[in-house]
Design an enzyme around this catalytic site. Structure first.
Site, PDB file in Angstrom:
ATOM      1  N   HIS A 124      -3.960   6.276   2.741  1.00  0.00           N
ATOM      2  CA  HIS A 124      -4.607   5.037   2.315  1.00  0.00           C
ATOM      3  C   HIS A 124      -4.025   3.813   3.024  1.00  0.00           C
ATOM      4  O   HIS A 124      -4.754   2.939   3.508  1.00  0.00           O
ATOM      5  CB  HIS A 124      -4.443   4.910   0.793  1.00  0.00           C
ATOM      6  CG  HIS A 124      -5.231   3.820   0.155  1.00  0.00           C
ATOM      7  ND1 HIS A 124      -4.775   2.527   0.056  1.00  0.00           N
ATOM      8  CD2 HIS A 124      -6.446   3.838  -0.449  1.00  0.00           C
ATOM      9  CE1 HIS A 124      -5.674   1.789  -0.584  1.00  0.00           C
ATOM     10  NE2 HIS A 124      -6.697   2.565  -0.910  1.00  0.00           N
ATOM     11  N   ASP A 136       0.838  -1.192   0.000  1.00  0.00           N
ATOM     12  CA  ASP A 136       0.000   0.000   0.000  1.00  0.00           C
ATOM     13  C   ASP A 136       0.879   1.251   0.000  1.00  0.00           C
ATOM     14  O   ASP A 136       2.000   1.211  -0.503  1.00  0.00           O
ATOM     15  CB  ASP A 136      -0.942  -0.023   1.216  1.00  0.00           C
ATOM     16  CG  ASP A 136      -2.316   0.522   0.882  1.00  0.00           C
ATOM     17  OD1 ASP A 136      -2.401   1.711   0.525  1.00  0.00           O
ATOM     18  OD2 ASP A 136      -3.306  -0.226   0.979  1.00  0.00           O
ATOM     19  N   SER A 151     -11.098  -0.855  -1.650  1.00  0.00           N
ATOM     20  CA  SER A 151      -9.855  -0.778  -0.867  1.00  0.00           C
ATOM     21  C   SER A 151     -10.131  -0.931   0.621  1.00  0.00           C
ATOM     22  O   SER A 151      -9.306  -1.478   1.359  1.00  0.00           O
ATOM     23  CB  SER A 151      -9.162   0.569  -1.098  1.00  0.00           C
ATOM     24  OG  SER A 151      -8.507   0.603  -2.329  1.00  0.00           O
TER      25      SER A 151
END
Length: 805
Positions: free
Chosen positions: A225, A151, A587
């Protein structure tokens, strides 16, 4: 940090019983708490030093408050052990401002009464009662399991990743990864919870996309994220979710006891497959148990088959090494065949909407009320506040009317006119092309001294989805994201605003109250497949020829998920500066499954990746909380969900740790599968896998032993063999029932059978075409066990031709 919830929960109890109407704030100070000092003290002097330091902190709190606030406060608690700070009841905004400006103050958080003490998805999935107790409690659940996340990195200072007690997370003997240091990522970042961290950016650097100042030459998360996905999968238990001085509840990862290994290969601009593959390679070498990829290609890769692209192959080899691989389905829904995770050795995750909703509302001075969105506080008191259009409280010599109406520039406003009013701003095309944002609206409104704002829709926008509705706000605000409400507000405002000869507003008599949108409510119509979640059927290649593979495999919560963020994030202007973010996407769904897989791995450490996938798929829920079939969002409407929307259904962790039967497959089976893919020859397989096809090939891709049956082109009939393995350790009798897809007749042999503990049984399934459907139809096979195990296998069939009679 593990003990923080004890103090905070007690504090909230005291507030609710004693000082309901008080304005209470938690003030965190810069100096270290007792525990940090205690851990650096020799054993001989630890008790004496701890007691002395605690007293010193408490006295310092009193001296600090007296020097700043004099006598205009009441101290409720001193926090000294895991936090250095205090809870204080202040009597004025001036006192609060003085605290915020004071030297030595690290953070100020407003306290509130809370009805739900969780950010909900663990409870929504039944984990606290159905799984954690069986694994030794929340903090132990996932213990010994390492989740590798490919990620954007991680924010190591976030409380979701602090260990609290150093002995709680011991470095696993099997994991051999290292901790790369760099900007914002010192060696102490790998603390036993985070046990490895590396970054991969060579392709990004070569392409000229990497900016060392923005993207950080270290595992630090400059986007947000990666921190979000990591905390969703394995973040610490019961972490207060504070955003803009408001507590939205308490967050927990699915597997709070699992360890985290970080492989940063994505950045604010995205990333490159070569960097991702390098990250996967390193993760497998390091010894992770689970790989979570909330990423995917932008389109179906070119070549003879999507299954043969380099990332799919890398993940196949990861599976061969015993690594469970989970990947996001993509956010291209509700379009058909929008899936971007293709292969049967990967567990592909769809996203759902949970039962939690946030709703704001506004009551106009004429009594009309409208619903809207906006995580914002209400207007003060019970009286209505005057409202004014942005154009009516701005300079009249401004050249761009749209610029004024979008409320992006405080210099256009006349502060004396805007003061203590709710300003009506307009959501126009500037917001869509990102020349404007709700975050800037909020900043403008605060600078001009207004009470709050109302965002209405520009009629030219049609039914555009408003961007930024999940950002948290400090001031009263509401977004009226439908034309009916927007039009009604303008009609009311215009009829209650007096104007001069030149059209300027002279008297503002329209008023309104914003009721606030920060308190959640709950509905029984959940889960629902999110509209953006990519759909099946799966495809073989870039020509979108459909495959005999069910995708997605499973569904998990993905919409409006609270989790950790990176305060200096460059990835989303709406969340910049916050420690937590409420975001949506597949996600967000993916790390839920990574965490559930860690729970299963904890319970059954020797299970194969295929067995873990099977356990989740065969026990998934097909019904929502009300008992009705799960629905799917599509084109502004709800309809019945199919396996191409949610795979086998919504994950049920409590049942997944005890599935009764599993469908196993290994590397050789996957090679056989590749050799059966239409258009793929022996050389293609050899180039991709390193080994050719066996002499005896399977006839169809549908022969792979998966917990589903998908046939993309049924001509007459097809025989399918499935092998089930009893993982319960006890003999069990099973009865087979079938719900047939339209146009298909199905027979299963045997219909009744016994599977002995740790043994297997073959099932012969024959599908006969009875009607040409020219479309997919769906059914299921259900195995009902005598020990209350229920094993569900979804069936998807496209009947193209009947056999001649």
């Amino acid at each position: 940090m593990a003990s923080i919830p004890v103090f905070v929960s007690f504090m909230y109890l005291m507030f609710s019983l004693c000082i309901v109407d008080a304005r209470v704030f938690m003030i965190l100070m810069e100096d270290e708490p007792v525990f940090s000092v205690k851990s650096n003290t020799t054993n001989l002097r630890v008790e004496e030093a701890t007691r002395a330091y605690k007293e010193r902190l408490m006295i310092s709190h009193d001296i600090f408050l007296e020097s700043i606030l004099k006598h205009n406060y009441t101290k409720l608690y001193s926090y000294t052990h895991l936090l250095n700070g205090f809870a204080v009841n202040v009597e004025s905004d001036e006192a609060l401002s003085a605290l915020k400006r004071a030297t030595g103050v690290r953070a100020v958080h407003e306290d509130v009464k809370m009805q739900k003490l969780t950010t909900h998805t663990p409870s929504f999935l039944g984990i606290p009662t159905g799984v954690w107790p069986a694994l030794g409690g929340a903090d132990s659940s996932g213990d010994g399991v390492v989740i590798g996340l490919i990620d954007t990195g991680i924010n190591p200072l976030h409380p979701s990743f602090r260990t609290g007690l150093p002995s709680r997370f011991n470095k696993t003997t099997k994991f051999k990864g290292k901790c790369a240091t760099g900007l914002q990522f010192p060696s102490t970042s790998c603390n036993g919870k985070i046990i490895g961290a590396q970054y991969f950016a060579r392709a990004a650097i070569a392409a000229g996309d990497f900016n060392a100042t923005r993207d950080f030459v270290s595992p630090f998360d400059a986007d947000g994220h990666g921190s979000h996905t990591a905390s969703t999968a394995a973040g610490n238990h019961q972490i207060p979710v504070m955003a803009n001085d408001f507590n939205y509840g308490y967050a927990s990862g699915m597997a709070p006891g699992a360890r985290i290994a970080v492989y940063k290969a994505l950045y604010t601009f995205g990333g490159y497959m070569s960097d991702v593959v390098a990250a996967v390679d390193q993760a497998v070498e390091d010894g992770v148990d689970i790989l979570s990829l909330s990423i995917g290609p932008s389109s179906v890769p070119p070549g003879p088959s999507a299954f043969l692209n380099v990332l799919e192959m890398e993940l196949l080899f990861a599976t061969r090494a015993g690594i469970f691989v989970v990947q996001a389905a993509g956010n291209g829904g509700p379009s058909s065949s929008s899936i971007l995770s293709f292969s049967p050795w990967i567990t592909t995750v769809a996203a759902s909407i949970t039962d939690r909703r946030y709703n704001n509302s506004i009551i106009l001075g004429n009594g009309l009320s409208f619903s809207g969105t906006g995580l914002a506080p209400p207007t003060a008191g019970t009286l209505s506040v005057p409202i004014a259009a942005a154009a009516d409280v701005s300079q009249r010599n401004t050249t761009s009317v749209l610029e004024v109406e979008s409320c992006q520039h405080p210099e256009h406003f006349i502060p004396s006119l805007a003061h203590q009013k709710l300003i009506i701003c307009t959501y126009n095309f500037d917001f869509e092309n990102e020349a404007a944002s709700i975050a800037t609206v909020a900043d403008t409104i605060q600078k001009v001294g207004a009470s709050g704002f109302i965002i209405t829709m520009d009629p030219a926008m049609g039914s555009e989805q408003v961007k930024g509705t999940t950002m948290t706000l400090k001031i009263p605000a509401i977004i009226l994201n439908n034309m009916q409400a927007s039009t009604a507000l303008w009609e009311y405002y215009n009829s209650n605003t007096k104007r001069g000869a030149n059209g300027e507003a002279t008297v503002f008599t329209a008023s309104a109250r914003i009721m606030g949108g920060r308190q959640a409510f709950y509905t029984a119509q959940a889960p629902v497949v999110a509209s953006y979640s990519s759909r099946g059927p799966d495809v073989n290649n870039a020509l979108l020829q459909t495959a005999d593979v069910l995708k997605p495999n499973i569904m998990a919560p993905g919409s409006s998920i609270w989790a950790a963020w990176s305060p200096n994030s460059e990835g989303d202007p709406y969340i910049k500066g916050q420690n937590f973010a409420l975001v949506s996407g597949t996600s967000m769904a993916t790390p839920h499954i990574a965490g559930v897989a860690a729970l299963i791995k904890h319970k059954h450490p020797k299970w194969s990746p295929a067995a873990i996938t099977s356990a989740m798929m065969t026990t998934a829920d097909r019904s929502d909380l009300s008992g009705s079939p799960i629905l799917a969002q599509s084109a502004n409407q709800l309809g019945p969900a199919t396996p191409f929307d949610h795979g086998s259904g919504s994950v049920n962790p409590a049942r997944a740790i005890d599935p009764g039967l599993v469908f196993n497959a290994d590397f050789d089976h996957y090679v056989q599968f590749l050799c059966s893919v239409p258009g793929v020859d022996d050389d293609s397989v050899r180039r991709a896998v390193g080994t050719g096809c066996p002499p005896r090939r399977q006839s169809w891709c549908s022969d792979l032993n998966t917990p589903s049956v998908t046939i993309s082109n049924l001509v007459g009939s097809r025989k399918v063999i499935r092998t089930v393995t009893n993982v319960s350790g006890m003999d069990e009798f099973y009865r087979v029932t079938v719900r047939k897809p339209a146009g298909v007749n199905i027979t299963v042999r045997p219909r009744f059978f016994v599977v002995r503990g740790h043994n297997s049984r073959r099932l012969r399934i024959v599908l006969f075409a009875t009607n040409v459907t020219r479309a997919y139809s769906f059914g299921e096979m259900v195995l009902h066990g005598s020990r209350r195990h229920v094993v569900r296998i979804p069936i998807a069939v496209y009947v193209s031709t009947l056999l001649p009679s």
